[in-house]
Design a protein around this motif. Structure first.
Motif, mmCIF file in Angstrom:
data_model
loop_
_atom_site.group_PDB
_atom_site.id
_atom_site.type_symbol
_atom_site.label_atom_id
_atom_site.label_comp_id
_atom_site.label_asym_id
_atom_site.label_seq_id
_atom_site.Cartn_x
_atom_site.Cartn_y
_atom_site.Cartn_z
ATOM 1 N N SER A 110 9.424 -11.941 110.632
ATOM 2 C CA SER A 110 8.023 -12.331 110.460
ATOM 3 C C SER A 110 7.347 -12.799 111.748
ATOM 4 N N VAL A 111 8.061 -12.788 112.872
ATOM 5 C CA VAL A 111 7.558 -13.377 114.114
ATOM 6 C C VAL A 111 7.566 -12.319 115.220
ATOM 7 N N ASP A 112 6.474 -12.266 115.981
ATOM 8 C CA ASP A 112 6.388 -11.308 117.090
ATOM 9 C C ASP A 112 6.998 -11.838 118.387
ATOM 10 N N ARG A 136 17.130 -14.143 116.001
ATOM 11 C CA ARG A 136 17.247 -12.714 115.647
ATOM 12 C C ARG A 136 16.748 -12.477 114.225
ATOM 13 N N ARG A 137 17.047 -13.384 113.316
ATOM 14 C CA ARG A 137 16.621 -13.230 111.915
ATOM 15 C C ARG A 137 15.108 -13.201 111.788
ATOM 16 N N VAL A 138 14.411 -14.087 112.509
ATOM 17 C CA VAL A 138 12.977 -14.227 112.281
ATOM 18 C C VAL A 138 12.150 -13.220 113.067
ATOM 19 N N LEU A 139 12.726 -12.597 114.110
ATOM 20 C CA LEU A 139 11.959 -11.639 114.901
ATOM 21 C C LEU A 139 11.737 -10.334 114.149
ATOM 22 N N ARG A 140 10.528 -9.842 114.244
ATOM 23 C CA ARG A 140 10.229 -8.512 113.725
ATOM 24 C C ARG A 140 10.878 -7.451 114.612
ATOM 25 N N PRO A 141 11.133 -6.251 114.091
ATOM 26 C CA PRO A 141 11.567 -5.167 114.984
ATOM 27 C C PRO A 141 10.556 -4.994 116.121
ATOM 28 N N GLY A 142 11.046 -4.979 117.326
ATOM 29 C CA GLY A 142 10.176 -4.927 118.487
ATOM 30 C C GLY A 142 9.720 -6.288 118.968
#
Length: 206
Positions: A110-112, A136-142
């Motif tokens: 959910s996080v950029d 790693r869990r909270v990051l969006r792909p990219g």
């Protein structure tokens, strides 16, 4: 959030009042500007800082990038209260939440951008891999982690810095599933000692 021990910003809770003047004297604002330049946050991005202290980095970001959704997290309620007061005085739309780096209050992917400034060395050894896995869990792909922290150059280093060597940090990021590297012009020295910038990116969640 469960009650746990943590190392406060100035090493002691009673010294929190010195945090903002000391960081100003040390020129931390310039370091924050470089970290934000590297993060390249855009309007619409959701950004989370782990270990935000009294909010200096997230407030700087909100002022630089209107339209970004900005959240600062820290386990110290007194530091967060100061951050909220500063945001209110400046009319900046920054949220603050009580949280540890290994238990972030946001959904998966959910996080950029995740930001971290001189926080990682506050964590005990076993907490560092858990924090990286949570990032790693909270990051969006990219999505990207942008981190700057102190490191030891050898000799009789403080144990927290001895466990904060660049190879160790890059290894933790990669073990958590991030594409990771040091970035910038190598190891540098400022008023707070030697420091390194790091970047990690999330390529997807599987």
């Amino acid at each position: 959030m469960t009650e746990r021990d943590y190392l406060p910003a100035m090493g002691r809770h009673s010294l929190l009042f010195l945090y903002d003047p000391c960081t100003r004297l040390a020129g931390v604002g310039r370091l924050h500007d470089e970290l934000l330049d590297r993060a390249a946050v855009r309007p619409g991005h959701r950004v989370l800082e782990i270990g935000c202290g009294t909010g200096n980095l997230v407030l700087r970001l909100a002022r630089r990038t209107p339209g970004a959704e900005v959240l600062g997290t820290d386990p110290d309620p007194a530091a967060l209260r100061r951050g909220r007061r500063k945001a209110a005085r400046r009319g900046l739309p920054v949220s603050f939440e009580l949280a540890f780096a290994d238990d972030l209050p946001v959904p998966d992917a959910s996080v950029d951008r995740v930001l971290s400034s001189y926080m990682l060395h506050h964590l005990d050894g076993p907490d560092k891999p858990r924090a990286m896995e949570e990032i790693r869990r909270v990051l969006r792909p990219g999505g990207e982690l942008h981190l700057v922290d102190a490191h030891s150059t050898g000799g009789r280093a403080h144990p927290r810095l001895a466990d904060n060597a660049p190879d160790r940090i890059v290894g933790l990021m990669r073990d958590a599933g991030l594409d990771a590297a040091e970035n910038g012009r190598g190891h540098r020295r400022g008023a707070l000692g030697h420091y390194v910038f790091y970047r990690g990116s999330s390529t997807g969640h599987g």
